[in-house]
Design a protein around this motif. Structure first.
Motif, short mmCIF file in Angstrom:
data_model
loop_
_atom_site.label_atom_id
_atom_site.label_comp_id
_atom_site.label_asym_id
_atom_site.label_seq_id
_atom_site.Cartn_x
_atom_site.Cartn_y
_atom_site.Cartn_z
N ALA A 89 111.57 26.12 122.96
CA ALA A 89 111.34 25.20 124.07
C ALA A 89 112.28 25.59 125.21
O ALA A 89 113.44 25.89 124.99
CB ALA A 89 111.61 23.76 123.60
N ALA A 90 111.72 25.61 126.42
CA ALA A 90 112.50 26.10 127.58
C ALA A 90 112.21 25.25 128.80
O ALA A 90 111.37 25.61 129.62
CB ALA A 90 112.16 27.57 127.85
N GLY A 91 112.86 24.14 128.92
CA GLY A 91 112.62 23.28 130.06
C GLY A 91 111.41 22.39 129.82
O GLY A 91 110.79 22.41 128.76
N GLU A 92 111.08 21.61 130.81
CA GLU A 92 109.99 20.66 130.72
C GLU A 92 108.64 21.38 130.64
O GLU A 92 108.29 22.12 131.56
CB GLU A 92 110.02 19.74 131.94
N ASN A 93 107.91 21.20 129.55
CA ASN A 93 106.57 21.77 129.37
C ASN A 93 106.52 23.29 129.39
O ASN A 93 105.52 23.87 129.80
CB ASN A 93 105.59 21.22 130.44
N ALA A 94 107.58 23.95 128.97
CA ALA A 94 107.59 25.42 128.98
C ALA A 94 108.24 25.96 127.71
O ALA A 94 109.00 25.26 127.03
CB ALA A 94 108.35 25.93 130.21
N CYS A 95 107.92 27.20 127.41
CA CYS A 95 108.47 27.89 126.24
C CYS A 95 108.86 29.32 126.63
O CYS A 95 108.25 29.91 127.52
CB CYS A 95 107.45 27.98 125.12
N LEU A 96 109.82 29.84 125.93
CA LEU A 96 110.21 31.24 126.01
C LEU A 96 109.78 31.87 124.69
O LEU A 96 110.12 31.33 123.62
CB LEU A 96 111.73 31.36 126.20
N ALA A 97 109.02 32.95 124.73
CA ALA A 97 108.54 33.60 123.51
C ALA A 97 108.95 35.07 123.52
O ALA A 97 108.86 35.74 124.54
CB ALA A 97 107.03 33.48 123.40
N LEU A 98 109.41 35.54 122.36
CA LEU A 98 109.82 36.94 122.20
C LEU A 98 109.15 37.52 120.96
O LEU A 98 108.94 36.81 119.98
CB LEU A 98 111.33 37.06 121.97
#
Length: 140
Positions: A89-98
Motif C-alpha cells: 500500500a502506497a498512499g491513498e488508493n495506490a500501491c507500489l509493486a515490484l
C-alpha cells in the motif's frame, strides 16, 4: 469533472530498481489497477498488465482482511518459482509493486519499499475514479 494532473513517478521507480539489483521491475498503480508510473526498463503494455495483476492480488488480500475483520493490507507477497512479487500500500488508493528474482532478500526488499512509501507516499496516492449514480450521472 476534474482530471488529475499526471505525476511522473518513473524516476522514482528507476532509482529503486537501480539501487536494488535483485529488483527486475517496479510500478505504481491505483488500487483499481490503473498504471500511475513504471520503471523505464518495462514496456508500457507489460506494465499495464502487471498493474492489473497486482491490483487483483492486492484486492483479494483486502477482501480477506475485511471478511475476517482483521484490518487493512500492508503488503502482499507472492513467491513464484523464479521470482517474488511484492505489492505494498502506497498512499491513498495506490500501491507500489515490484518483481524480483527468486533469490532476493525479501526482508530488504520489503524494507526498501516501505522506506520509499514513507518518503514519497503523498505523491503516490491516487484520486478515486468517479462512479455512476442510479441515473447514470458521474459522481466524485
Amino acid at each position: 469533472m476534474t482530471i488529475p494532473t499526471p505525476r511522473n513517478l518513473d524516476w522514482l521507480l528507476d532509482d529503486l530498481v537501480a539501487r536494488m539489483p535483485d529488483v527486475r521491475f517496479a510500478i505504481v498503480l491505483s488500487t483499481d489497477g490503473m498504471l500511475l508510473g513504471r520503471c523505464t526498463s518495462m514496456e508500457q503494455a507489460d506494465a499495464e498488465r502487471f498493474g492489473a495483476m497486482a491490483s487483483t492480488l492486492h484486492g483479494v488480500a483486502r477482501s480477506a482482511g475485511a471478511h475476517f475483520d482483521v484490518g487493512g493490507v500492508c503488503q502482499t507477497v507472492v513467491e513464484l518459482d523464479e521470482a517474488v512479487l511484492f505489492i505494498t500500500a502506497a498512499g491513498e488508493n495506490a500501491c507500489l509493486a515490484l518483481l524480483t528474482v527468486e533469490t532476493a532478500n525479501m526482508g530488504m526488499v520489503a524494507y526498501e519499499m516501505n522506506q520509499t512509501v514513507q518518503r514519497v507516499g503523498a505523491h503516490l496516492s491516487a484520486d478515486p475514479r468517479p462512479t455512476l449514480d442510479e441515473a447514470g450521472s458521474r459522481q466524485p
